[in-house]
Scaffold this motif. Structure first.
Motif, PDB file in Angstrom:
ATOM      1  N   GLY A 192       0.827  -1.198   0.000  1.00 36.74           N
ATOM      2  CA  GLY A 192       0.000   0.000   0.000  1.00 36.74           C
ATOM      3  C   GLY A 192       0.862   1.248   0.000  1.00 36.74           C
ATOM      4  O   GLY A 192       0.551   2.247  -0.654  1.00 36.74           O
ATOM      5  N   HIS A 239      -2.586   9.425   6.019  1.00 40.98           N
ATOM      6  CA  HIS A 239      -1.502   8.492   6.319  1.00 40.98           C
ATOM      7  C   HIS A 239      -0.144   8.966   5.768  1.00 40.98           C
ATOM      8  O   HIS A 239      -0.086   9.649   4.752  1.00 40.98           O
ATOM      9  N   ASP A 258      -8.010   9.654   3.415  1.00 44.35           N
ATOM     10  CA  ASP A 258      -8.266   8.300   3.892  1.00 44.35           C
ATOM     11  C   ASP A 258      -9.772   8.074   3.819  1.00 44.35           C
ATOM     12  O   ASP A 258     -10.549   9.015   4.047  1.00 44.35           O
ATOM     13  N   ASP A 287      -7.914   6.688  -0.134  1.00 43.57           N
ATOM     14  CA  ASP A 287      -7.083   5.597   0.382  1.00 43.57           C
ATOM     15  C   ASP A 287      -7.929   4.821   1.372  1.00 43.57           C
ATOM     16  O   ASP A 287      -8.218   5.290   2.466  1.00 43.57           O
ATOM     17  N   MET A 323      -7.935   3.566  -3.850  1.00 39.97           N
ATOM     18  CA  MET A 323      -6.693   2.891  -3.482  1.00 39.97           C
ATOM     19  C   MET A 323      -6.974   2.014  -2.261  1.00 39.97           C
ATOM     20  O   MET A 323      -7.823   2.343  -1.426  1.00 39.97           O
ATOM     21  N   THR A 339      -5.223  -1.469   0.387  1.00 34.91           N
ATOM     22  CA  THR A 339      -4.098  -2.329   0.700  1.00 34.91           C
ATOM     23  C   THR A 339      -4.579  -3.769   0.823  1.00 34.91           C
ATOM     24  O   THR A 339      -5.726  -4.018   1.163  1.00 34.91           O
ATOM     25  N   SER A 358      -2.881  -5.789   2.744  1.00 36.35           N
ATOM     26  CA  SER A 358      -2.153  -6.256   3.927  1.00 36.35           C
ATOM     27  C   SER A 358      -2.950  -6.097   5.218  1.00 36.35           C
ATOM     28  O   SER A 358      -2.515  -6.561   6.263  1.00 36.35           O
ATOM     29  N   LYS A 359      -4.095  -5.469   5.157  1.00 33.14           N
ATOM     30  CA  LYS A 359      -4.866  -5.286   6.405  1.00 33.14           C
ATOM     31  C   LYS A 359      -5.996  -6.318   6.446  1.00 33.14           C
ATOM     32  O   LYS A 359      -5.729  -7.469   6.727  1.00 33.14           O
ATOM     33  N   GLY A 363       0.489  -6.122  -0.145  1.00 29.04           N
ATOM     34  CA  GLY A 363       0.276  -5.514  -1.457  1.00 29.04           C
ATOM     35  C   GLY A 363      -0.664  -4.328  -1.382  1.00 29.04           C
ATOM     36  O   GLY A 363      -1.299  -4.077  -0.355  1.00 29.04           O
TER      37      GLY A 363
HETATM   38  C1  LIG Z   1      -1.409   0.856   6.312  1.00 35.63           C
HETATM   39  C2  LIG Z   1      -1.760   1.954   5.404  1.00 35.63           C
HETATM   40  C3  LIG Z   1      -1.084   2.104   4.187  1.00 35.63           C
HETATM   41  C4  LIG Z   1       0.074   1.249   3.786  1.00 35.63           C
HETATM   42  O1  LIG Z   1      -0.327  -0.046   3.438  1.00 35.63           O
HETATM   43  P1  LIG Z   1       0.725  -1.237   3.423  1.00 35.63           P
HETATM   44  O2  LIG Z   1       0.079  -2.244   2.524  1.00 35.63           O
HETATM   45  O3  LIG Z   1       0.884  -1.706   4.812  1.00 35.63           O
HETATM   46  O4  LIG Z   1       1.983  -0.716   2.844  1.00 35.63           O
HETATM   47  C5  LIG Z   1      -1.499   3.130   3.344  1.00 35.63           C
HETATM   48  N1  LIG Z   1      -2.506   3.957   3.698  1.00 35.63           N
HETATM   49  C6  LIG Z   1      -3.158   3.850   4.862  1.00 35.63           C
HETATM   50  C7  LIG Z   1      -4.268   4.789   5.197  1.00 35.63           C
HETATM   51  C8  LIG Z   1      -2.806   2.834   5.760  1.00 35.63           C
HETATM   52  O5  LIG Z   1      -3.441   2.721   6.919  1.00 35.63           O
END
Ligand SMILES: *Cc1c(COP(=O)(O)O)cnc(C)c1O
Length: 400
Positions: free
Chosen positions: A115, A140, A186, A215, A243, A245, A247-248, A254
């Motif tokens: 992300g 972020h 965000d 995001d 956009m 992520t 990964s959460k 990614g």
């Molecule tokens: C965690 C986060 C990211 C980064 O994501 P990763 O996949 O962990 O690199 C980007 N934007 C926001 C708002 C986030 O909370």
């Protein structure tokens, strides 16, 4: 013990800077987990209920994701072998992007390795020094860095303040000096758990011809049945960049942008992390596709997340804690004082609840809090145990 060379200027810099950080209380040691980052974690052999991860849906340890990752690894190997634009685009990447677009309700999508580098790459592929970016002040770090990298004029907008957004948008538009103007926000703000006012934002954007970039790192997998904040507002056709992520809530790794075919074609030819950094591993891509399958087939993961979040919030509030104004599973326990917040978190961890204290400069001075992330993977018993420890420590410290 090996001893590495370091030049004397580096040595001086590191010694001074590290001791400076430590004296300000801004340095923290990194905890190492013995096993997976699931609902209960083990640190130095000690089990703790885990309320610090972003593993919203419990997908980090989901057997079907693990299996999908293994299968993709067997078929395609452990690595992609090249950057996407040379010959590192595997069928599984294509499939991943098609699935993301469909899930988000857009024409197309592009996947990145994280992300963070998605924001670095996508913002700067479109915005440049002739442009302006209006940016919510609580955005972020990766957005802030992506905006800086683009060279565009950055205009801070007060957090979720529609009057300020409109004034700044008008001023930027009337100045006549910018070719393009973007508003970036965000979807869900990670420290307070509040949701961007996308319906009002879209109206302002239409009036002043703003490019919209959302995001949704903390909205994807959580809102809109998992598809995110934009979907929850029914605005999939109004936001230029969705956009997110992987990964959460998705539990893997990614990042991606979902949008029009034309935008994605441009990003695939210009976004630098896409062009100059090797693509997502096949295993990661396979696991993400499985995560999307699960969210599409079955609402129980998202339902369980919200059920646990409501349960946990209600109990925390009932025993007397201030949990702020969150509209999502993100649950801050707001204490204010920095030192108090650190001490409180330390005691919670000691007693068996793993949480992270969040203090200035991550949040404003005097707004220290302990942030909790209940997930779909927690059982009621785990949450009850966590509440019991909160109550005990809270009483001991005369906070409730
Ligand atoms: C965690 C986060 C990211 C980064 O994501 P990763 O996949 O962990 O690199 C980007 N934007 C926001 C708002 C986030 O909370």
């Amino acid at each position: 013990m090996t001893s590495n060379h370091s030049s004397s200027s580096l040595e001086t810099f590191l010694d001074q800077s590290l001791s400076d950080l430590k004296s300000k209380g801004l340095f923290s040691d990194i905890d190492v987990l013995d096993q997976a980052n699931g609902p209960v974690i083990s640190i130095n052999g000690q089990k703790k209920i885990n309320l610090a991860s972003n593993n919203y849906l419990g997908f980090v340890t989901h057997p079907e994701l693990i299996k999908a990752s293994e299968e993709a690894t067997k078929t395609y190997g452990v690595g992609a072998g090249a950057v996407r634009t040379i010959n590192g685009t595997l069928k599984i990447h294509q499939e991943l992007e098609d699935r993301l677009a469909k899930f988000k309700g857009t024409e197309a999508a592009i996947a990145f390795q994280s992300g963070f580098n998605c924001n670095m790459g996508a913002i700067s592929a479109v915005m440049n020094k002739n442009d302006a970016i209006l940016s919510d002040e609580l955005n972020h770090a990766s957005i802030i860095d992506g905006c800086r990298l683009s060279g565009a004029r950055i205009i801070r907008v007060k957090h979720s303040d529609m009057k300020d957004l409109e004034e700044q948008a008008k001023e930027a538009r009337d100045s006549g000096i910018f070719e393009k103007i973007m508003f970036i926000t965000d979807g869900v703000f990670s420290m307070d758990g509040d949701i961007a006012k996308l319906d009002e934002i879209v109206k302002i954007a239409e009036k002043y011809d703003l490019i919209l970039y959302v995001d949704d790192a903390h909205g994807s997998g959580v809102l809109g049945g998992g598809a995110g904040t934009v979907k929850a507002f029914g605005l999939s056709d109004k936001i230029d960049f969705q956009m997110g992520t992987l990964s959460k809530a998705i539990g893997v790794v990614g990042g991606y942008v979902a949008g029009s075919q034309k935008l994605i074609t441009w990003l695939k030819s210009q976004a630098r992390p896409f062009l100059f950094s090797t693509s997502l591993t096949p295993g990661a891509a396979g696991a993400v596709i499985k995560a999307i399958d699960l969210m599409e087939q079955d609402t129980s993961y998202v339902d369980k997340l919200w059920e646990n979040a409501r349960y946990f919030k209600e109990k925390l509030q009932r025993i007397g804690f201030d949990i702020g104004q969150s509209e999502t599973p993100i649950t801050p326990v707001i204490l204010g004082d920095e030192k108090l917040t650190q001490t409180f978190a330390g005691k919670l961890i000691e007693q068996g609840v793993y949480v992270k204290p969040i203090v200035f400069p991550t949040v404003p001075f005097g707004a220290g809090r302990v942030r909790n992330m209940p997930t779909a993977a927690h059982t009621k018993e785990m949450l009850d145990e966590a509440i019991k420890i909160y109550e005990k420590v809270g009483k001991e410290m005369n906070l409730i």
